[in-house]
Design a protein around this motif. Structure first.
Motif, PDB file in Angstrom:
ATOM      1  N   LYS A   9      34.360  21.996  49.232  1.00  0.00           N
ATOM      2  CA  LYS A   9      34.448  23.147  50.127  1.00  0.00           C
ATOM      3  C   LYS A   9      35.910  23.531  50.330  1.00  0.00           C
ATOM      4  O   LYS A   9      36.734  22.684  50.653  1.00  0.00           O
ATOM      5  N   PRO A  10      36.242  24.811  50.107  1.00  0.00           N
ATOM      6  CA  PRO A  10      37.622  25.258  50.297  1.00  0.00           C
ATOM      7  C   PRO A  10      38.031  25.170  51.768  1.00  0.00           C
ATOM      8  O   PRO A  10      37.182  25.217  52.662  1.00  0.00           O
ATOM      9  N   SER A  11      39.322  25.084  52.011  1.00  0.00           N
ATOM     10  CA  SER A  11      39.803  24.973  53.390  1.00  0.00           C
ATOM     11  C   SER A  11      39.690  26.293  54.152  1.00  0.00           C
ATOM     12  O   SER A  11      39.545  26.290  55.367  1.00  0.00           O
ATOM     13  N   TYR A  30      31.060  27.687  46.230  1.00  0.00           N
ATOM     14  CA  TYR A  30      31.583  28.471  47.348  1.00  0.00           C
ATOM     15  C   TYR A  30      32.278  29.717  46.827  1.00  0.00           C
ATOM     16  O   TYR A  30      33.036  29.665  45.858  1.00  0.00           O
ATOM     17  N   ASP A  31      32.019  30.841  47.484  1.00  0.00           N
ATOM     18  CA  ASP A  31      32.644  32.119  47.150  1.00  0.00           C
ATOM     19  C   ASP A  31      33.693  32.407  48.214  1.00  0.00           C
ATOM     20  O   ASP A  31      33.361  32.545  49.392  1.00  0.00           O
ATOM     21  N   THR A  32      34.954  32.482  47.804  1.00  0.00           N
ATOM     22  CA  THR A  32      36.031  32.765  48.747  1.00  0.00           C
ATOM     23  C   THR A  32      36.342  34.251  48.836  1.00  0.00           C
ATOM     24  O   THR A  32      37.093  34.669  49.703  1.00  0.00           O
ATOM     25  N   GLY A  33      35.753  35.038  47.922  1.00  0.00           N
ATOM     26  CA  GLY A  33      36.014  36.472  47.923  1.00  0.00           C
ATOM     27  C   GLY A  33      37.387  36.830  47.365  1.00  0.00           C
ATOM     28  O   GLY A  33      37.801  37.977  47.416  1.00  0.00           O
ATOM     29  N   VAL A  34      38.088  35.856  46.813  1.00  0.00           N
ATOM     30  CA  VAL A  34      39.420  36.091  46.261  1.00  0.00           C
ATOM     31  C   VAL A  34      39.294  36.405  44.776  1.00  0.00           C
ATOM     32  O   VAL A  34      38.687  35.635  44.025  1.00  0.00           O
TER      33      VAL A  34
END
Length: 76
Positions: A9-11, A30-34
């Motif tokens: 999981k990204p921070s 996980y999708d960070t939208g970046v």
């Protein structure tokens, strides 16, 4: 077949998704939208069968998708 491990999981902010594969295995991603720009002049090429299973990818696809150079990529 080797099962891919769940992503860490990204921070920052992210949306969790559960991927289900044709062999019945699943993976949490996980999708960070970046978005990350891709260099001009490079082409990502892939082919799939009628079930959506990848049957061919080029070196640029492997490098981008797996963050590795093709010489370090070992298919499962």
């Amino acid at each position: 077949m080797t099962q891919l491990s769940d992503m860490q999981k990204p921070s920052g902010d992210s949306v969790e998704h559960q991927l289900s594969y044709h062999d019945g295995t699943t993976r949490t991603v996980y999708d960070t939208g970046v978005e990350h720009p891709y260099p001009d002049g490079k082409l990502i090429v892939s082919s799939t069968d009628l079930n959506g299973i990848l049957t061919h990818v080029n070196d640029a696809f492997v490098a981008r998708a797996f963050g590795q150079t093709p010489s370090h990529f070992t298919p499962p």
